[in-house]
Design an enzyme around this catalytic site. Structure first.
Site, PDB file in Angstrom:
ATOM      1  N   LEU A 159       0.823  -1.212   0.000  1.00 27.70           N
ATOM      2  CA  LEU A 159       0.000   0.000   0.000  1.00 27.70           C
ATOM      3  C   LEU A 159       0.855   1.259   0.000  1.00 27.70           C
ATOM      4  O   LEU A 159       0.323   2.358  -0.143  1.00 27.70           O
ATOM      5  CB  LEU A 159      -0.907   0.023   1.239  1.00 27.70           C
ATOM      6  CG  LEU A 159      -1.808  -1.186   1.501  1.00 27.70           C
ATOM      7  CD1 LEU A 159      -2.548  -0.993   2.812  1.00 27.70           C
ATOM      8  CD2 LEU A 159      -2.791  -1.382   0.361  1.00 27.70           C
TER       9      LEU A 159
ATOM     10  N   SER B  59       0.224   9.053  -2.491  1.00 26.58           N
ATOM     11  CA  SER B  59      -1.179   8.767  -2.778  1.00 26.58           C
ATOM     12  C   SER B  59      -1.886   9.886  -3.528  1.00 26.58           C
ATOM     13  O   SER B  59      -3.124   9.966  -3.515  1.00 26.58           O
ATOM     14  CB  SER B  59      -1.929   8.474  -1.470  1.00 26.58           C
ATOM     15  OG  SER B  59      -1.851   9.578  -0.602  1.00 26.58           O
TER      16      SER B  59
ATOM     17  N   HIS C 289      -6.911   5.647 -11.147  1.00 25.31           N
ATOM     18  CA  HIS C 289      -6.227   6.683 -11.938  1.00 25.31           C
ATOM     19  C   HIS C 289      -5.269   6.102 -12.973  1.00 25.31           C
ATOM     20  O   HIS C 289      -4.793   6.817 -13.850  1.00 25.31           O
ATOM     21  CB  HIS C 289      -5.534   7.665 -11.002  1.00 25.31           C
ATOM     22  CG  HIS C 289      -6.515   8.389 -10.126  1.00 25.31           C
ATOM     23  ND1 HIS C 289      -7.423   9.295 -10.627  1.00 25.31           N
ATOM     24  CD2 HIS C 289      -6.759   8.284  -8.800  1.00 25.31           C
ATOM     25  CE1 HIS C 289      -8.189   9.747  -9.637  1.00 25.31           C
ATOM     26  NE2 HIS C 289      -7.802   9.142  -8.521  1.00 25.31           N
TER      27      HIS C 289
ATOM     28  N   TYR D  68       0.828  10.405 -11.278  1.00 31.05           N
ATOM     29  CA  TYR D  68       0.423   9.412 -10.286  1.00 31.05           C
ATOM     30  C   TYR D  68      -0.208   8.201 -10.973  1.00 31.05           C
ATOM     31  O   TYR D  68       0.105   7.045 -10.657  1.00 31.05           O
ATOM     32  CB  TYR D  68      -0.572  10.039  -9.302  1.00 31.05           C
ATOM     33  CG  TYR D  68      -1.239   9.063  -8.371  1.00 31.05           C
ATOM     34  CD1 TYR D  68      -0.560   8.545  -7.276  1.00 31.05           C
ATOM     35  CD2 TYR D  68      -2.558   8.660  -8.586  1.00 31.05           C
ATOM     36  CE1 TYR D  68      -1.175   7.640  -6.423  1.00 31.05           C
ATOM     37  CE2 TYR D  68      -3.176   7.762  -7.733  1.00 31.05           C
ATOM     38  CZ  TYR D  68      -2.491   7.253  -6.653  1.00 31.05           C
ATOM     39  OH  TYR D  68      -3.100   6.358  -5.813  1.00 31.05           O
TER      40      TYR D  68
ATOM     41  N   ARG E 166     -19.211  11.046  -7.417  1.00 31.86           N
ATOM     42  CA  ARG E 166     -18.276  10.117  -8.060  1.00 31.86           C
ATOM     43  C   ARG E 166     -17.989   8.931  -7.165  1.00 31.86           C
ATOM     44  O   ARG E 166     -17.941   7.780  -7.620  1.00 31.86           O
ATOM     45  CB  ARG E 166     -16.987  10.854  -8.427  1.00 31.86           C
ATOM     46  CG  ARG E 166     -15.902   9.966  -9.031  1.00 31.86           C
ATOM     47  CD  ARG E 166     -14.692  10.795  -9.440  1.00 31.86           C
ATOM     48  NE  ARG E 166     -13.568   9.956  -9.798  1.00 31.86           N
ATOM     49  CZ  ARG E 166     -12.676   9.472  -8.935  1.00 31.86           C
ATOM     50  NH1 ARG E 166     -12.787   9.750  -7.629  1.00 31.86           N
ATOM     51  NH2 ARG E 166     -11.681   8.725  -9.345  1.00 31.86           N
TER      52      ARG E 166
END
Length: 267
Positions: A73, A77, A115, A142, A180
């Site tokens: 993870l 971010s 993304h 990103y 969204r």
């Protein structure tokens, strides 16, 4: 009962904090790693706390030792400079995968993102939603970093036989914040369910899966995740009355599609 150790990078981040209590099991030790300080272990909590960066090969070699799986993870971010994305998100992922390979870790779960395909138009795939393995169409540096993460995961599966799952996470927060997210929300409980499915997958493979809940307004496919046993029990629609009015953006990546390249932006 055999005991398993699972390394979680980025353990002090938003998702890492949400997953820590949800991934605790009697037969599991969670080895938590972050560059930032971690909360001390609670009484009876079977965790090992490590401080260090995913970009440091020595740190990662030590962290992967005697580990059965890695949940990666860690990383930046949000949008950031190309140099930072390259160093932390791309090179850092390669460092994690190489350390896992060298240590003989058989399974890695990589936290990718919506993304990586942010410039896909919402609903372009029809009523079944956007397939999980749609080819990359990143919306930012990103997003490029997440697409590169997926490519690195593919390399390490096909070259070394490692079981690699890439999760294109929508928005993993306690509650959806906007229209969204009513389509792309991943509840923390469902995130844990999805991770458990990844850790329990029977056959070594390379997979790209959507990390979302079974939302009424979902625009992506959960078919691929269901094939490894993921069953979502949550739906963002439960919070629809609390979400400000709005319309879905044209592109999956939402505001990231308008973010100036290389400029740090909020989540």
């Amino acid at each position: 009962m055999p005991e398993h150790r699972v390394l979680v990078t980025g353990a002090a981040g938003v998702v890492g904090k949400l997953m820590r209590p949800r991934l605790i099991r009697s037969d599991r030790i969670l080895r938590m790693l972050d560059v930032r300080p971690l909360e001390p272990a609670a009484p009876g909590e079977r965790v090992e706390l490590l401080t260090g960066s995913v970009t440091d090969p020595e740190v990662m070699a030590s962290a992967c030792r005697d580990t059965d799986a890695v949940i990666h993870l860690g990383g930046i971010s949000r949008e950031d400079s190309w140099e930072r994305i390259l160093e932390v998100n791309i090179a850092g992922t390669q460092t994690v995968l190489e350390a896992a390979r060298a240590a003989g870790v058989p399974r890695v779960v990589l936290a990718s993102s919506n993304h990586s395909v942010g410039f896909r138009r919402i609903g372009e795939a029809g009523p079944d939603g956007l397939p999980a393995d749609s080819s990359p169409r990143p919306d930012t540096y990103y997003g490029v970093g997440k697409a590169a993460m997926e490519a690195l995961g593919s390399l390490y599966h096909w070259r070394f036989g490692m079981d690699v799952t890439c999760l294109r996470i929508g928005s993993c927060f306690e509650r959806p914040a906007d229209v969204r997210q009513l389509s792309l929300w991943l509840s923390p409980d469902d995130c844990a369910r999805l991770l458990e499915s990844c850790l329990a997958a029977k056959e070594p493979d390379y997979r790209v899966l959507w990390g979302v809940s079974a939302n009424t307004r979902s625009v992506v496919s959960l078919r691929e995740a269901a094939e490894i046993g993921y069953e979502s029990l949550d739906d963002a629609e439960a919070f629809a009355g609390e979400v400000p009015a709005g319309v879905l953006p044209e592109f999956l990546g939402g505001a990231f599609c308008d973010t100036p390249l290389g400029q740090s932006n909020p989540l």
